[in-house]
Design a protein around this motif. Structure first.
Motif, mmCIF file in Angstrom:
data_model
loop_
_atom_site.group_PDB
_atom_site.id
_atom_site.type_symbol
_atom_site.label_atom_id
_atom_site.label_comp_id
_atom_site.label_asym_id
_atom_site.label_seq_id
_atom_site.Cartn_x
_atom_site.Cartn_y
_atom_site.Cartn_z
ATOM 1 N N SER A 85 -2.506 -4.431 -2.420
ATOM 2 C CA SER A 85 -2.041 -5.485 -3.323
ATOM 3 C C SER A 85 -1.458 -4.887 -4.599
ATOM 4 N N ARG A 120 0.559 -9.872 -2.104
ATOM 5 C CA ARG A 120 -0.215 -9.277 -1.020
ATOM 6 C C ARG A 120 0.708 -8.474 -0.123
ATOM 7 N N ILE A 155 -8.109 -10.216 -1.838
ATOM 8 C CA ILE A 155 -7.965 -11.654 -1.669
ATOM 9 C C ILE A 155 -8.887 -12.377 -2.654
ATOM 10 N N ARG A 179 -8.570 -10.294 -6.543
ATOM 11 C CA ARG A 179 -7.228 -9.947 -7.009
ATOM 12 C C ARG A 179 -7.164 -9.907 -8.530
ATOM 13 N N THR A 225 -6.000 -4.427 0.392
ATOM 14 C CA THR A 225 -5.519 -5.800 0.294
ATOM 15 C C THR A 225 -6.625 -6.623 -0.350
ATOM 16 N N THR A 240 2.024 -12.963 0.387
ATOM 17 C CA THR A 240 1.373 -14.086 -0.290
ATOM 18 C C THR A 240 1.224 -13.770 -1.768
#
Length: 126
Positions: A32, A51, A103, A107, A101, A56
């Protein structure tokens, strides 16, 4: 491994700027990528996150509808297009890259990002 942020400057209320974050030594799609900002006397906050793979995006409520995060795979660069700028957007903006990554709320946590650009100053005058 390096992130090079650029594009900051001084604009009047309602103006636009595009920040760039060029990566070297790794690919941005490996995790990310986020833009954070820190205003004087305030904590660093996540502004926008993209992402890897799906692309995303996340935007803080304060910038939703005005800022757009995007990436260019070939140039290995992430951008933050900032429109309709307000004085409260004044801050040093940092790009940051995670090796994972991220989420959800993960983030937004700065310690989840492993690489940081040097920061670029955005000043919006009223």
């Amino acid at each position: 491994v390096q992130l090079q942020a650029s594009g900051g400057g001084s604009v009047e209320t309602g103006g636009s700027l595009r920040l760039s974050c060029a990566a070297s030594g790794f690919t941005l799609n490996s995790g990310s990528t986020a833009w954070f900002r820190q205003a004087p006397g305030k904590e660093r906050e996540a502004v926008s996150v993209i992402r890897p793979g799906s692309g995303t995006t996340y935007y803080d409520e304060s910038v939703k509808g005005r800022f757009t995060i995007s990436r260019h795979y070939v140039k290995n660069t992430v951008y933050l297009q900032m429109n309709m700028l307000k004085p409260e957007d004044t801050a040093v903006y940092y790009c940051a890259q995670s090796r994972r990554t991220l989420i959800g709320a993960l983030r937004l946590v700065s310690t989840n990002y492993h690489y940081w650009g040097q920061g670029t100053l955005v000043t919006v005058s009223s």
